[in-house]
Scaffold this active site. Sequence first.
Site, mmCIF file in Angstrom:
data_model
loop_
_atom_site.group_PDB
_atom_site.id
_atom_site.type_symbol
_atom_site.label_atom_id
_atom_site.label_comp_id
_atom_site.label_asym_id
_atom_site.label_seq_id
_atom_site.Cartn_x
_atom_site.Cartn_y
_atom_site.Cartn_z
ATOM 1 N N ASP A 346 16.177 -45.364 34.636
ATOM 2 C CA ASP A 346 15.879 -46.331 33.585
ATOM 3 C C ASP A 346 16.229 -47.758 34.030
ATOM 4 O OD1 ASP A 346 15.416 -47.101 30.681
ATOM 5 O OD2 ASP A 346 17.489 -47.757 30.965
ATOM 6 N N GLU A 401 11.525 -46.718 36.530
ATOM 7 C CA GLU A 401 10.966 -47.491 35.421
ATOM 8 C C GLU A 401 10.987 -48.948 35.859
ATOM 9 O OE1 GLU A 401 11.631 -48.468 30.685
ATOM 10 O OE2 GLU A 401 13.242 -48.616 32.131
#
Length: 689
Positions: A346, A401
């Site tokens: 993330d 990401e």
Amino acid sequence: MDSGDAMKIEVPEIQNLFKIDGYLTTHEREIRRRYGCFKDLVKRIETTEGSLQNFAEGYKIYGVHRLADNSISCVEWAPGADGIYLKGEFNDWKIEERYSFERLDFGKWKLTIPANSDGSCPIKHCTKLKLCIRTKSGDLVERICPWAVHVNRPKDVPIYEQLFWDPPADQIYKFKHPRPSKPSCLRIYECHVGIASWEGKVATYKEFTQNVIPRIKNLGYNAIQLMAIMEHAYYASFGYQITSFFAASSRYGSPEDLKELVDTAHASGLVVLLDVVHSHASKNVVDGLNQFDGTDSCFFHGGGRGTHNLWDSRLFNYTEWEVLRFLLSNLRWWMDIYQFDGFRFDGVTSMIYHTHGMGHGFTGDYNEYFGLNTDTESLCYLTVANYFLQSSYPSVITIAEEVSGMPALCRPISEGGNGFDYRLAMGLPDMWIKLLKEETDDNWNMAKIIHTLTNRRYGEKCIAYTESHDQALVGDKTLAFWLMDKDMYTHMSLLAGDNIVIDRGMALHKMLRLITIGLGGEGYLNFIGNEFGHPEWLDFPRVGNNESFHYCRRQFNLVDDENLKYKFLNNFDRGMMHLEEQYGWLAHPQNYVSCKHQGDKVVVFERANKLIFIFNFHPSQSFTDYKIGVNIPGKYKIVLDSDSEEYGGHKRLDHSTEFLTFNEPWHDRAHHTFVYIPSRMAIILAKVD
């Protein structure tokens, strides 16, 4: 990998990516410099710790452990502390000198508690524990161990407590199934365990195992990506404000329940990816990492560099030796203890730029990636993390990401890249949501859509997706609800008759997903429930909605109701996934887009040398004998038709039709054929001879 293995990793020399002699451009020199930083760090770890594997076994030493003789060993890293005590239910919560830690070198502290006189362990399974930190000012403050593997909170108290997790051997889940092989075509079903029920509650690991995994398998996905597993005190953070990095969230059940979930997925041939958050951490102090040793730094940068102003969270100091140990050990923990198959990292864009990507519109110019704004330290950590994982677990999958388009992020480390397998194609859901909000589909620009779908770095694989989980959060809504809105409440029933809004919405919902998986990347992702056109939005229970779960659920009851049209969208998603499984087009390079006709709103492209994708986005115009280019001659038949009856369509095509090619070039293809392509529908033709 055997968790007891210890091996040195040979760091390769950078391979033929750049010229050895002659002029090196600024970005070429910078990639070489970054590779040198990575290589130096690995060498220092190998020299100091013996191997990367040893370094990443911190979870075996740090934290609270029962040893073979039933004594207790506690090791912590708290460089800013003046003292540490362990207290809990085992000693009636008293601060006692006999439970004070001994100061070691390099900010480490250690406590050993001998076994009881009868040979039993002084701290029992599920005993509540706390650390007391004596700060430089002399204050005693309570903290949770950063390495805690199980934390929980009393029902009416918002602060988490550590529970010593040491179940009897017969209560420890034992894995029965091996990891599946690494898929060449990744079809990811992104999940949040807590919302995976139609009931207004927090769903459990066991309910997910019993009820959702069979759905995922039936649909044809081959990977599950689990969100919000690492413990987070605030449920509405969607799992992105982590407080305990080694603890599986207890709101869904026990650690053993999560192991059973992963094992059951493996038995179904599904790889399981963890949404890992190493980009930042919660600001929580009492039950988080923040100010663990009483200082502003410890695990994080001190001052402004240690705070993400937009996320209101703390930022790790990737130059700190024990922080690197903590994070790499965290990856190994989830791989070894829970048998995950890889990670979606993330917030990578936030990590790799000093500005965290805020207020920066990336254009693709190399100067944006190879200047002083790039955070070499965090980029080096990510490279080491990928290197460790790939060296230790050859079938591991890592996904970034990352929205800026950092060059070489998804190239092999041996080439000077950062080693990720994929990056998320984050521009695609942004494009679709922008189009639905701002334009009617008869004004869509076909060339711009195709450009966005194909605009990715050569040789770097992307995960395509039509809508993101963020777009479903309160304040926005799912694509299905953008397309059909309030009519979904009244006209999704088969008994309600035809409705032009529903007809348009279902047609476009299928087409957007098909063109995205067909053209948008080398992998595909769907967020739980969106495959059947989940209505409305997501809103976690909070003070602002009176702690309601009404919108914090996935209404599988809708797709299971034979009288509702949601089943048609679900059927189409299943057909799409199983067709990709059959032909494997995601593993093939992007093929030529032979037609993107603005007036006709028609798009044609080939993939996998056997398939022709044909889309007619025109709201009202159908085309008979539409001439399309075909590169591989032969006989073709329809293998997927968005207008089929089983997908809620109008059955306008005859699937027995054979399409023969003609030896005359068209649209830069060596051959051509003719098709009937009705309005607002898509078909895939496959070569059958």
